[in-house]
Structure formats: C-alpha cells, structure tokens
Write a protein that holds these residues in place. Structure first.
Motif, mmCIF file in Angstrom:
data_model
loop_
_atom_site.group_PDB
_atom_site.id
_atom_site.type_symbol
_atom_site.label_atom_id
_atom_site.label_comp_id
_atom_site.label_asym_id
_atom_site.label_seq_id
_atom_site.Cartn_x
_atom_site.Cartn_y
_atom_site.Cartn_z
ATOM 1 N N TYR A 169 -9.885 3.965 11.543
ATOM 2 C CA TYR A 169 -9.810 2.886 12.522
ATOM 3 C C TYR A 169 -8.876 1.784 12.022
ATOM 4 O O TYR A 169 -8.041 1.269 12.770
ATOM 5 C CB TYR A 169 -11.212 2.332 12.783
ATOM 6 N N ALA A 170 -9.018 1.406 10.757
ATOM 7 C CA ALA A 170 -8.184 0.337 10.184
ATOM 8 C C ALA A 170 -6.713 0.741 10.128
ATOM 9 O O ALA A 170 -5.829 -0.080 10.391
ATOM 10 C CB ALA A 170 -8.693 -0.032 8.794
ATOM 11 N N ILE A 171 -6.444 1.992 9.819
ATOM 12 C CA ILE A 171 -5.058 2.466 9.752
ATOM 13 C C ILE A 171 -4.457 2.535 11.152
ATOM 14 O O ILE A 171 -3.346 2.061 11.389
ATOM 15 C CB ILE A 171 -4.979 3.821 9.029
ATOM 16 N N GLU A 172 -5.202 3.108 12.090
ATOM 17 C CA GLU A 172 -4.708 3.216 13.464
ATOM 18 C C GLU A 172 -4.520 1.843 14.102
ATOM 19 O O GLU A 172 -3.645 1.664 14.942
ATOM 20 C CB GLU A 172 -5.652 4.081 14.304
ATOM 21 N N GLY A 173 -5.339 0.872 13.697
ATOM 22 C CA GLY A 173 -5.216 -0.486 14.213
ATOM 23 C C GLY A 173 -4.121 -1.289 13.535
ATOM 24 O O GLY A 173 -3.854 -2.415 13.918
ATOM 25 N N GLY A 174 -3.503 -0.703 12.504
ATOM 26 C CA GLY A 174 -2.445 -1.409 11.783
ATOM 27 C C GLY A 174 -2.959 -2.439 10.798
ATOM 28 O O GLY A 174 -2.206 -3.290 10.345
ATOM 29 N N TRP A 175 -4.239 -2.387 10.459
ATOM 30 C CA TRP A 175 -4.839 -3.352 9.544
ATOM 31 C C TRP A 175 -4.597 -2.964 8.091
ATOM 32 O O TRP A 175 -4.516 -3.822 7.219
ATOM 33 C CB TRP A 175 -6.328 -3.473 9.772
ATOM 34 N N LEU A 176 -4.549 -1.666 7.845
ATOM 35 C CA LEU A 176 -4.275 -1.118 6.515
ATOM 36 C C LEU A 176 -3.182 -0.071 6.653
ATOM 37 O O LEU A 176 -3.064 0.581 7.693
ATOM 38 C CB LEU A 176 -5.507 -0.408 5.930
ATOM 39 N N SER A 177 -2.420 0.090 5.590
ATOM 40 C CA SER A 177 -1.503 1.229 5.541
ATOM 41 C C SER A 177 -1.935 2.086 4.360
ATOM 42 O O SER A 177 -2.374 1.569 3.332
ATOM 43 C CB SER A 177 -0.052 0.769 5.387
ATOM 44 N N LYS A 178 -1.844 3.397 4.540
ATOM 45 C CA LYS A 178 -2.247 4.326 3.479
ATOM 46 C C LYS A 178 -1.020 5.081 3.021
ATOM 47 O O LYS A 178 -0.245 5.583 3.843
ATOM 48 C CB LYS A 178 -3.313 5.298 3.987
ATOM 49 N N HIS A 179 -0.846 5.164 1.714
ATOM 50 C CA HIS A 179 0.269 5.912 1.158
ATOM 51 C C HIS A 179 0.092 7.385 1.489
ATOM 52 O O HIS A 179 -1.029 7.885 1.610
ATOM 53 C CB HIS A 179 0.321 5.710 -0.367
ATOM 54 N N GLU A 180 1.212 8.075 1.636
ATOM 55 C CA GLU A 180 1.157 9.497 2.014
ATOM 56 C C GLU A 180 0.379 10.337 1.016
ATOM 57 O O GLU A 180 -0.159 11.393 1.366
ATOM 58 C CB GLU A 180 2.573 10.055 2.182
ATOM 59 N N SER A 181 0.277 9.893 -0.231
ATOM 60 C CA SER A 181 -0.495 10.636 -1.235
ATOM 61 C C SER A 181 -1.995 10.465 -1.020
ATOM 62 O O SER A 181 -2.789 11.239 -1.565
ATOM 63 C CB SER A 181 -0.135 10.148 -2.641
ATOM 64 N N GLY A 182 -2.384 9.436 -0.264
ATOM 65 C CA GLY A 182 -3.796 9.159 -0.052
ATOM 66 C C GLY A 182 -4.448 8.442 -1.218
ATOM 67 O O GLY A 182 -5.654 8.229 -1.230
ATOM 68 N N THR A 183 -3.656 8.027 -2.193
ATOM 69 C CA THR A 183 -4.170 7.416 -3.408
ATOM 70 C C THR A 183 -4.503 5.944 -3.240
ATOM 71 O O THR A 183 -5.421 5.440 -3.849
ATOM 72 C CB THR A 183 -3.146 7.572 -4.548
ATOM 73 N N TYR A 184 -3.738 5.261 -2.431
ATOM 74 C CA TYR A 184 -3.971 3.834 -2.276
ATOM 75 C C TYR A 184 -3.665 3.367 -0.865
ATOM 76 O O TYR A 184 -3.040 4.050 -0.083
ATOM 77 C CB TYR A 184 -3.151 3.022 -3.286
#
Length: 89
Positions: A60-75
C-alpha cells in the motif's frame, strides 16, 4: 461462538501508515536507505503483526508513493509524499 479481537494493522492503509512511522524512526544507512528487515522486525516482534499485514502495508505504501523499494528488496526509502504524512514534532 468465539470472538476475536480486531487486529489493528489488518487494514492495509493503517499498516502502511504505521510502517511510515516506524521507517522514520529507524536509523537510515547511506543515502536514506532503511533496511527492510529492521522495519519487519519492529512489526513482527514489537507490534505482533503478521507477515500478511506487513506485506499488505508495504504494498500500500509503495503503490501510494509513500515509500520506494529497491529492486533487490533489501531496503526502502521514505519519499516526500510519505514524509508529508508523518506527524510534525
């Protein structure tokens, strides 16, 4: 009939908002990166949340643009729209 307590983070938006709050209080490493396992541990152990709640909140946070997740999924990183949702101190 058994009654169960409602889980506070069963709602993805509520979980996402809590993730933002937790991420803002975790020490970031270089370039604002926040290791995802640090937030996950706070949810799973500290708040007794479930993996599904964490995953739904993160999505939800990523889709809402609140967080971005690195492609590795690490951070993850807080984004300006996510920072705007945090309470002012």
């Amino acid at each position: 009939m058994e009654h169960t307590e409602e889980r506070p983070y069963a709602n993805p938006e509520a979980a996402a908002r809590k993730l933002l709050e937790l991420a803002a209080n975790v020490a970031a490493v270089q370039d604002g990166r926040i290791y995802i396992e640090r937030i996950n541990a706070l949810v799973m152990i500290g708040l007794e949340g479930s993996g599904r709640e964490f995953g739904a909140g993160l999505k939800y946070a990523i889709e809402g643009g609140w967080l971005s997740k690195h492609e590795s999924g690490t951070y993850v990183k807080l984004t300006p729209p996510g920072e705007d949702l945090l309470p002012r101190t």
